[in-house]
Enzyme design. Sequence first.
Site, PDB file in Angstrom:
ATOM      1  N   ASP A 282       1.136  -1.042   0.023  1.00 14.51           N
ATOM      2  CA  ASP A 282       0.515   0.265  -0.440  1.00 14.51           C
ATOM      3  C   ASP A 282       0.602   1.130   0.226  1.00 14.51           C
ATOM      4  O   ASP A 282       1.454   1.659   0.710  1.00 14.51           O
ATOM      5  CB  ASP A 282      -0.994   0.251   1.430  1.00 14.51           C
ATOM      6  CG  ASP A 282      -1.775   1.101   1.577  1.00 14.51           C
ATOM      7  OD1 ASP A 282      -2.486   1.246   0.423  1.00 14.51           O
ATOM      8  OD2 ASP A 282      -2.129   2.113   1.913  1.00 14.51           O
TER       9      ASP A 282
ATOM     10  N   GLU B  39       1.800  -0.886  -4.861  1.00 19.61           N
ATOM     11  CA  GLU B  39       0.519   0.300  -5.017  1.00 19.61           C
ATOM     12  C   GLU B  39       1.705   2.161  -4.806  1.00 19.61           C
ATOM     13  O   GLU B  39       2.390   2.299  -3.819  1.00 19.61           O
ATOM     14  CB  GLU B  39      -0.228   0.244  -4.322  1.00 19.61           C
ATOM     15  CG  GLU B  39      -1.522   1.083  -4.743  1.00 19.61           C
ATOM     16  CD  GLU B  39      -1.686   2.194  -4.004  1.00 19.61           C
ATOM     17  OE1 GLU B  39      -2.990   2.784  -3.720  1.00 19.61           O
ATOM     18  OE2 GLU B  39      -1.145   2.513  -2.987  1.00 19.61           O
TER      19      GLU B  39
HETATM   20  C1  NOJ Z   1      -3.979   3.250  -0.632  1.00 18.20           C
HETATM   21  C2  NOJ Z   1      -4.739   1.906  -1.383  1.00 18.20           C
HETATM   22  O1  NOJ Z   1      -6.003   1.495  -1.611  1.00 18.20           O
HETATM   23  C3  NOJ Z   1      -7.324   2.863  -0.255  1.00 18.20           C
HETATM   24  O2  NOJ Z   1      -7.665   2.293  -0.884  1.00 18.20           O
HETATM   25  C4  NOJ Z   1      -5.667   3.667   1.132  1.00 18.20           C
HETATM   26  O3  NOJ Z   1      -7.669   4.226   1.005  1.00 18.20           O
HETATM   27  C5  NOJ Z   1      -5.086   4.131   0.578  1.00 18.20           C
HETATM   28  N1  NOJ Z   1      -4.064   3.653   0.467  1.00 18.20           N
HETATM   29  C6  NOJ Z   1      -4.478   4.874   1.678  1.00 18.20           C
HETATM   30  O4  NOJ Z   1      -4.135   2.739   3.048  1.00 18.20           O
END
Ligand code: NOJ
Length: 577
Positions: free
Chosen positions: A221, A287
């Site tokens: 993440d 990500e």
């Molecule tokens: C990316 C995640 O995919 C999202 O759902 C989340 O709100 C943010 N990161 C914070 O963790």
Amino acid sequence: MTSPQRGNARPSVLDDPQWWRSAVVYQIYPRSFADANGDGTGDVRGMIDRLPYLAELGVDAVWVSPWYPSPLLDGGYDVADYRDISPDYGTLADADAFVSRAHELGLRVLIDLVPNHSSWEHPWFKAAVAAGPGSTERDLFIFRDGRGPGGDEPPNNWGGMFGGPAWTRVTEPDGTPGQWYLHLFDPSQPDWNWTNPKVADEFDSILRFWFDRGVDGFRIDVANSMAKDMALPDVRVDPLTGYGTTESFEGAPAWDHADLPPIHRRWREVADSYADTELGPRVFVAEAYLDPIERLIRYVDPGRLHTTFNFDAMLSQWSADSQRAVITKTLVAHHTVGAPATWVLGNHDNVRVATRYGKAVTGIDFSADDPFSLSSLEFDQQVAAMPVDIELGRRRARAAALLELALPGGAYVYQGEELGLDEVEDLPEDSLQDPTWERSGHTVRGRDGCRVPLPWSGTEPPFGFGPSDRQPWLPQPEHWAGLTVQAQSDDPTSTLNLYRAALAERHANPALGDGVLDWHPLNGGDVVAFTRGDRFACVVNFGAAEVDLPAGSEVIVASSPVDGGRLPGYAAVWLRL
Ligand code: NOJ
């Protein structure tokens, strides 16, 4: 490891340490996948029950969005305990059973690592608040005194990603207004202090905890945060929000910081230390919404992370020029570092692809000189207000799926994409849960519309998501009756069967997955066309007019009927040349 052989051209992903270079990974959002215990929320038992469906669909792996204990103030990306399962979803024993069952079915398992922030319910954060200023407990997070008289102003001008300031003030143990802590996201998500070695050690241990339980890898993440300029300087104010924007410009203090690569490299060493285990070395997918690609590609440098989502393809408008520009840039950049590209059409943070492609504005034009001139908030709000032609959107989404699955590298399928689900844009306001809704003062609805529980069977909600007497945590639209797995299973023209056919071909055809493409002579104008190996071609028609296909070619799978060797508008086809 002896494992089921699915398809006939490739070794099972469980026998192949390079599996991640070609894999199709299915994203499970646990809260919305399948509800076995009938409480209106998905759970791990529900996931186990439906694993055969995923094996039959033909994907190679699953990625499970956070399943940890959490107050769910950001859908589970607020983690209160990194080594357990939310009681709403089940137990650690259920998680172990899920991983084993997936492996039995020949599927690899990725789970979510949330390393930038925890939850304010994490015991270490509670201890930090209780311990007071200057304590070792506070140093695990980013606490600072406020500015101005009485320290009443936040320590800097940064805004949080869901709106409002990126700082929240705590009350000290003696009851006085106290220090502020940093949260790039919601106040319930305090940022870890990655300059404290105890934080890095803790995350190594979390990785090992799950690797030892048989997890094959992690989706990371916000992999571009964690390291920050600890001087915490003020930044440019975004006129739309009134707060300093912490966006990822070169030299930005909160994102893609120079101290980030060693964090990733350290994780890679942990993953590589599993090389001699039965499952082999473990893997990561980052990500990171980061442009231009020259910066993003550093994340998959040798010895850093394995793959990184290429979100530009998802954010791109429906046009051949833009998609071609993204494909070219992505493949060229990945070639320079020897990593495979990772294609995505959607996820739990973005408007579902069928809805996006049914609007008058379908995304960013990546063939333009400056594709990033639009503020994303402004852009998203404008687009959200536009009407949708869902038949058109679904038709284009089917074509996009064939494009995605034919491109070199790996691909991710977000749950429900294989059913052609649309975004639920009219959820009742009192059902909205995304923190964006509150933090924006009820001006931005947020991401709940792509998180509505899946329709499995039957003709009315809850469509087999759970028992019929229990409605799910977000209401499903009536019109999903025609889109359930059951309704689509026996319909040869359904989106579900399009995915099944494409994934079967991907398994059977060694030219697909990792590798290179060659542009086909049809490529140009409204058509994106390329070949893989000697005999496979993918032709995508982004325009409305029909296109003549190469004479003598055999249709393997098509997103819309191909009659008389002509590909209709807004359609894609896979050909055997
Ligand atoms: C990316 C995640 O995919 C999202 O759902 C989340 O709100 C943010 N990161 C914070 O963790």
